[in-house]
Design an enzyme around this catalytic site. Structure first.
Site, PDB file in Angstrom:
ATOM      1  N   HIS A 338      -9.912  -8.592  23.360  1.00  0.00           N
ATOM      2  CA  HIS A 338      -9.135  -7.033  23.011  1.00  0.00           C
ATOM      3  C   HIS A 338      -8.071  -6.245  23.388  1.00  0.00           C
ATOM      4  O   HIS A 338      -8.175  -6.807  24.622  1.00  0.00           O
ATOM      5  CB  HIS A 338     -11.014  -6.153  23.737  1.00  0.00           C
ATOM      6  N   ASP A 397     -17.379  -6.270  17.643  1.00  0.00           N
ATOM      7  CA  ASP A 397     -17.066  -6.834  15.712  1.00  0.00           C
ATOM      8  C   ASP A 397     -17.505  -7.640  15.821  1.00  0.00           C
ATOM      9  O   ASP A 397     -18.600  -8.342  14.701  1.00  0.00           O
ATOM     10  CB  ASP A 397     -15.689  -6.627  15.568  1.00  0.00           C
TER      11      ASP A 397
END
Length: 461
Positions: A338, A397
């Protein structure tokens, strides 16, 4: 990819050849040396050299916290996601403790800046319920007559089309934009489910069904009720979906889709154009589309790893993914890493815990354990293949697609559900940009082309 030019008498083979020639022509004159970006100190992706984001604005809406910078060094910390000063983990746990739905409360908090009172929340939920229906004939004219194989594109088109049904579409006053925001937040689930039904009928050759929403249902309940043919769902399922929507509702001003919404807003354009831009950005597999790509990747792993309990075999396949030798050949392990979170993503932590609870003793238990193995083994695969020692963690996700699968939500709705949740954050940022931005967002690009003399057409080779 070809143009549809059969009506002009052009054969598909000739068409492809023409496009190939044009692409070759493009290649002759459009190379940019990668070294140019470093030479001109271009911050690609609006990221600084140390991985932090270029500061583009200030916001009251959300804080995404993933590391501490001390004397120029980044120190990883457990991630925090803060909505208007309220930790999202506290928001989720509060709703869970009180056994109630919380997405509407999260939207109210994001839009107006404070947690609603009980009466304010009841009034807000009632207002959203009263606004769910689409304008007369909208579904027939804008959705059923032009179905899309991708629900995200249909959602963007439908949002743009709502402009034509708004008598005051271009008014950017606070009162009007708040009115438009509430209508869009309420209508997104209806648009999503209607677009899905049209897709089922036209592309999948399956029956479609339209169930009128019930006023007493929350947004999460409404989605499951209208999406399923039998309209049947459990409270556990609806509250799990509600929790997912809370976690997806907002993620700061710098994420790609929110920034796109703010960029368009800064130009003075209408609400429908700005929100459609957010949907278009979220569709990308490097953004909201990653949850569907995780499940696609999981399918490749299941197919090619013989022993799902063998860490060495799983790690080797992850290395193949990174070397572009397997999967979709993108070189990515979707669901890992991320831009801000380093040690952990709070959304992934919450989703993982709830997915684990629902997956236990179910048909999805082994798949869930396989995802856990991906989370555990991916960092060492990155280190081995890329030589990158930085800390990476699972992002939202990695587990959101599995949660949706457990909820029997079809894969083509994974990213649309993300959009249906994130629209609350987009609208909050649009309002803030309108009231506090004050200038059109316009970064610079360094032109590296050289002047050329104009050559008359008859003299060109």
């Amino acid at each position: 990819m070809t143009f549809s030019s059969a009506k002009y008498g052009v054969a598909p083979e000739e068409e492809r050849a023409d496009i190939h020639i044009l692409c070759e022509e493009y290649g002759k004159y459009n190379h940019i040396d990668p070294a140019a970006f470093e030479r001109y100190q271009v911050k690609r992706g609006l990221r600084n050299a140390d991985g932090t984001g270029v500061m583009a604005g200030v916001t009251n809406i959300c804080n995404v916290h993933g590391y501490i910078v001390d004397e120029g060094e980044r120190t990883p910390v457990d991630g925090q996601l803060i909505y208007r000063g309220v930790n999202v983990e506290d928001l989720v746990s509060g709703c869970k403790r009180e056994d109630r739905y919380g997405f509407e409360e999260a939207v109210y908090l994001l839009l107006f800046g404070n947690l609603p009172t009980k009466s304010q929340l009841i009034e807000f939920r009632t207002l959203l319920a009263q606004t769910r229906e689409l304008p007369d004939t909208f579904t027939e004219d804008m959705i059923l007559k032009a179905p899309s194989p991708n629900i995200m594109n249909k959602m963007a088109r439908s949002v743009l089309a709502l402009y034509s049904y708004d008598d005051n579409a271009d008014d950017t006053s606070l009162e009007n934009v708040i009115r438009q925001s509430i209508e869009l937040i309420a209508r997104m689930p209806t648009i999503m489910v209607s677009a899905y039904q049209a897709k089922r009928r036209f592309y999948d050759r399956k029956s479609m069904y339209f169930h009128p929403p019930r006023a007493e249902h929350s947004i999460a309940q409404t989605i499951l009720y209208t999406m399923r043919s039998d309209k049947v769902f459990t409270e556990e399922e609806a509250k799990l979906l509600d929790m997912c929507m809370i976690l997806h509702a907002e993620h700061g001003g710098g994420n790609n889709s929110t920034f796109a919404t703010r960029v368009l807003t800064s130009s003075g354009t209408d609400t429908y154009a700005a929100i459609a831009a957010g949907i278009g950005a979220l569709k990308g597999p490097l953004h909201g589309g990653a949850n569907a790509k995780v499940m696609e990747m999981l399918g490749y792993i299941k197919e090619n790893v013989k022993d799902w309990h063998n860490d060495d075999e799983i790690a080797e396949y992850l290395s193949k993914l990174l070397r572009k030798e397997a999967g979709d050949r993108s070189g990515k392990i979707y669901g890992m890493g991320h831009a801000v979170y380093t040690k952990s993503d709070p959304r992934a932590r919450i989703l993982k815990a709830n997915a684990m609870r629902m997956a236990e003793n179910s048909e999805y238990a082994e798949e869930f354990k396989l995802l856990e193995a991906v989370e555990r083994l991916a960092p060492q695969a990155f280190s081995a293949v890329k030589g990158d020692k930085k800390m990476i963690c699972a992002n939202v996700d990695l587990y959101s697609g599995m949660v949706y699968k457990i909820l029997r939500i079809p894969p083509e709705l994974y990213t649309p559900l993300f959009a249906t949740s994130r629209i609350g954050g987009w609208c909050a940022h649009r309002v803030e940009e309108l009231l506090t931005g004050g200038r059109i967002i316009r970064p610079a690009y360094k032109a590296i082309s050289h002047l050329k003399e104009y050559v008359p057409l008859e003299d060109r080779g």
